[in-house]
Scaffold this active site. Structure first.
Site, PDB file in Angstrom:
ATOM      1  N   PHE A 176      -6.344  40.945  34.532  1.00 63.28           N
ATOM      2  CA  PHE A 176      -4.970  41.349  34.418  1.00 63.28           C
ATOM      3  C   PHE A 176      -4.368  40.643  33.130  1.00 63.28           C
ATOM      4  O   PHE A 176      -4.629  39.619  32.747  1.00 63.28           O
ATOM      5  CB  PHE A 176      -4.125  40.802  35.676  1.00 63.28           C
ATOM      6  N   ASP A 222      -7.744  34.353  40.840  1.00 61.68           N
ATOM      7  CA  ASP A 222      -6.422  34.870  40.923  1.00 61.68           C
ATOM      8  C   ASP A 222      -6.585  35.863  42.159  1.00 61.68           C
ATOM      9  O   ASP A 222      -7.072  36.892  42.183  1.00 61.68           O
ATOM     10  CB  ASP A 222      -6.087  35.508  39.567  1.00 61.68           C
ATOM     11  N   TYR A 229       5.095  38.251  45.929  1.00 62.84           N
ATOM     12  CA  TYR A 229       5.676  39.670  46.250  1.00 62.84           C
ATOM     13  C   TYR A 229       4.855  40.922  46.547  1.00 62.84           C
ATOM     14  O   TYR A 229       5.286  41.892  46.772  1.00 62.84           O
ATOM     15  CB  TYR A 229       6.735  39.926  45.078  1.00 62.84           C
ATOM     16  N   LYS A 230       3.480  40.597  46.478  1.00 65.34           N
ATOM     17  CA  LYS A 230       2.822  41.779  46.848  1.00 65.34           C
ATOM     18  C   LYS A 230       2.439  41.993  48.204  1.00 65.34           C
ATOM     19  O   LYS A 230       3.358  42.286  48.980  1.00 65.34           O
ATOM     20  CB  LYS A 230       1.384  41.707  45.679  1.00 65.34           C
ATOM     21  N   ARG A 284      -2.313  54.845  40.895  1.00 68.46           N
ATOM     22  CA  ARG A 284      -2.863  53.638  41.888  1.00 68.46           C
ATOM     23  C   ARG A 284      -2.068  53.936  43.125  1.00 68.46           C
ATOM     24  O   ARG A 284      -1.037  54.203  43.299  1.00 68.46           O
ATOM     25  CB  ARG A 284      -2.459  52.285  41.244  1.00 68.46           C
TER      26      ARG A 284
HETATM   27  C1  LIG Z   1       0.617  40.699  39.566  1.00 72.51           C
HETATM   28  C2  LIG Z   1      -0.164  40.052  38.792  1.00 72.51           C
HETATM   29  C3  LIG Z   1       0.242  38.896  38.398  1.00 72.51           C
HETATM   30  C4  LIG Z   1       1.693  38.743  38.344  1.00 72.51           C
HETATM   31  O1  LIG Z   1       1.917  37.389  37.498  1.00 72.51           O
HETATM   32  P1  LIG Z   1       3.382  37.055  37.437  1.00 72.51           P
HETATM   33  O2  LIG Z   1       3.576  35.768  36.766  1.00 72.51           O
HETATM   34  O3  LIG Z   1       4.139  36.994  38.792  1.00 72.51           O
HETATM   35  O4  LIG Z   1       4.258  38.151  36.773  1.00 72.51           O
HETATM   36  C5  LIG Z   1      -0.584  37.938  37.780  1.00 72.51           C
HETATM   37  N1  LIG Z   1      -1.925  38.087  37.711  1.00 72.51           N
HETATM   38  C6  LIG Z   1      -2.478  39.363  38.572  1.00 72.51           C
HETATM   39  C7  LIG Z   1      -3.976  39.842  38.591  1.00 72.51           C
HETATM   40  C8  LIG Z   1      -1.864  40.116  39.150  1.00 72.51           C
HETATM   41  O5  LIG Z   1      -2.096  41.282  39.605  1.00 72.51           O
END
Ligand SMILES: *Cc1c(COP(=O)(O)O)cnc(C)c1O
Length: 408
Positions: free
Chosen positions: A123, A193, A218-219, A367
């Site tokens: 990501f 992560d 939040y996911k 997705r």
């Molecule tokens: C959604 C997501 C994030 C989000 O990071 P934020 O700091 O909350 O914006 C980070 N890493 C991965 C792999 C994600 O899917």
């Protein structure tokens, strides 16, 4: 004979959970992997927190309602979902900031080694944070390789292996046990992560002897937009971890107001500033949804939903050139299904107008996230029917589906 859809829903052990969520009528929500739906209990809880705790009890609430310990109480609830001890997790900051904190801390524990290994398809924020850390420290290198090249990239110069367990585009799931063991064999530390893992299926951080982890609130945890993230530090590392974002909430005794920083003895040392209490309260209430839920059951249903989706999509995919990007093997799959199509953005916009909310990830990924707590097998079938309409009638060719919004 396959089991009829209504039987799958009638015998679903999680069927009662759906009523715990607010879901707009007529909408099939396949984006809970990006922003989880609103758990009903959050509404009442936030109202009470705002009106009573903030409104009436004011600053006394830090003690009276335990606001000061909320990051750890919420962390303990998350710990159960990711195979950690309650004292190993704290809810704080964003995933990006937690990555920064833990990556710096991990590198410090492997001083002398200068290479961070990660995946090119990781990501972007994970990569950007790693690039920033490498710049900050000077002389460090971020080595980015493909999935297939990870094993070969690890050697005795590797300080940290930084990976996201489930690929946000394809839903590919890494072998956490194997890669963690391999990194350890080379003397490196791992930082996982769990953005697309926590709340989606059982994670076993301690069984695999993971060193560090971060994840999103939040996911799949349904904590609300911009909910606090979490971080995990294995107990064995806690005394030696040096916090570089050394803020007062990570101090041994914040209210002694000492001029010198002394880190807290426990996981609190990775905290920085004053916690976002309202957001934390929302996440706290949202996590109650999981209190009576076995994540193994969630996983089984997730595989059932994604299998059904892939099966029903097959004729459409063949006919309209949608290429499945998600592995068919169960153990390589997260809780989402993705397809590639050059017109993916427009197709997804048209589908959203049909009441099926998924999302699009550049360059060409449609997705679909599957959240077993509030999705029914019948929703999966209906979602495919609506996508069929979009494709058969070429609804996506309407020019206004081409214009990209800021958030995709
Ligand atoms: C959604 C997501 C994030 C989000 O990071 P934020 O700091 O909350 O914006 C980070 N890493 C991965 C792999 C994600 O899917």
């Amino acid at each position: 004979m396959p089991t009829p859809i209504h039987t799958l829903d009638r015998t679903d052990p999680l069927r009662h959970k759906r009523a715990e969520f607010v879901l707009p009528p007529g909408v099939i929500y396949l984006d809970g992997n990006s922003l989880g739906a609103l758990p009903r209990r959050v509404l009442g809880h936030l109202e009470q927190v705002v009106a009573q705790q903030w409104g009436q009890d004011l600053i006394r609430s830090w003690n009276r309602h335990g606001w000061i310990d909320l990051p750890q109480r919420v962390g303990a609830k998350i710990a159960r979902l990711i195979g950690a001890k309650p004292e190993e997790v704290v809810a704080a900051d964003s995933t990006s900031v937690n990555l920064f904190k833990l990556l710096l801390a991990a590198l410090r524990l492997r001083a002398g080694r200068k290479v961070i290994v990660s995946e090119r398809d990781n990501f972007p924020t994970d990569l950007y944070i790693a690039q920033g850390v490498a710049r900050l420290l000077e002389g460090y290198e971020l080595s980015l390789v493909d999935k297939e090249g990870l094993e070969a990239a690890l050697d005795d110069q590797t300080a940290v292996l930084l990976l996201t367990e489930v690929d946000y585009r394809t839903g590919y799931r890494h072998d956490m046990a194997h890669l963690t063991r391999l990194a350890h064999q080379h003397g490196a530390l791992v930082l996982w992560d769990l953005a697309h893992s926590a709340g989606a299926f059982p994670v076993a951080l301690n069984r695999h002897q993971v060193d560090f982890a971060v994840g999103c609130g939040y996911k799949y945890l349904n904590g609300g937009p911009g909910a606090p993230a979490f971080l995990f530090v294995a107990e064995r590392h806690q005394p030696s971890v040096v916090p570089f974002l050394s803020g007062w909430m990570g101090h041994q005794n914040p209210f002694a107001f000492m001029p010198e920083y002394t880190p807290a003895e426990d996981i609190r040392r990775l905290m920085v500033g004053t916690p976002s209490i309202l957001s934390l309260c929302a996440l706290d209430a949202a996590l109650e949804v999981f209190a009576d839920v076995d994540l193994e059951t969630v996983r089984q249903k997730s595989l059932g939903l994604t299998d059904l989706f892939i099966e029903r999509m097959e004729p459409l995919a063949r006919r309209y050139g949608l290429r499945l990007a998600t592995p068919l093997e169960h153990h390589r799959r997260g809780s989402q299904v993705s397809y590639r199509h050059p017109e993916g953005y427009a197709i997804m916009q048209a589908l959203i107008d049909q009441g099926v909310i998924g999302d699009f990830r550049a360059p060409d990924i449609l997705r679909f996230g599957f959240t077993p707590l509030y999705l029914r097998y019948a929703d999966v079938v209906e979602a495919v029917e609506r996508l069929k309409r979009v494709l058969e009638q070429a609804l996506w060719k309407d020019p206004h589906y081409q214009a990209r919004a800021k958030v995709t």
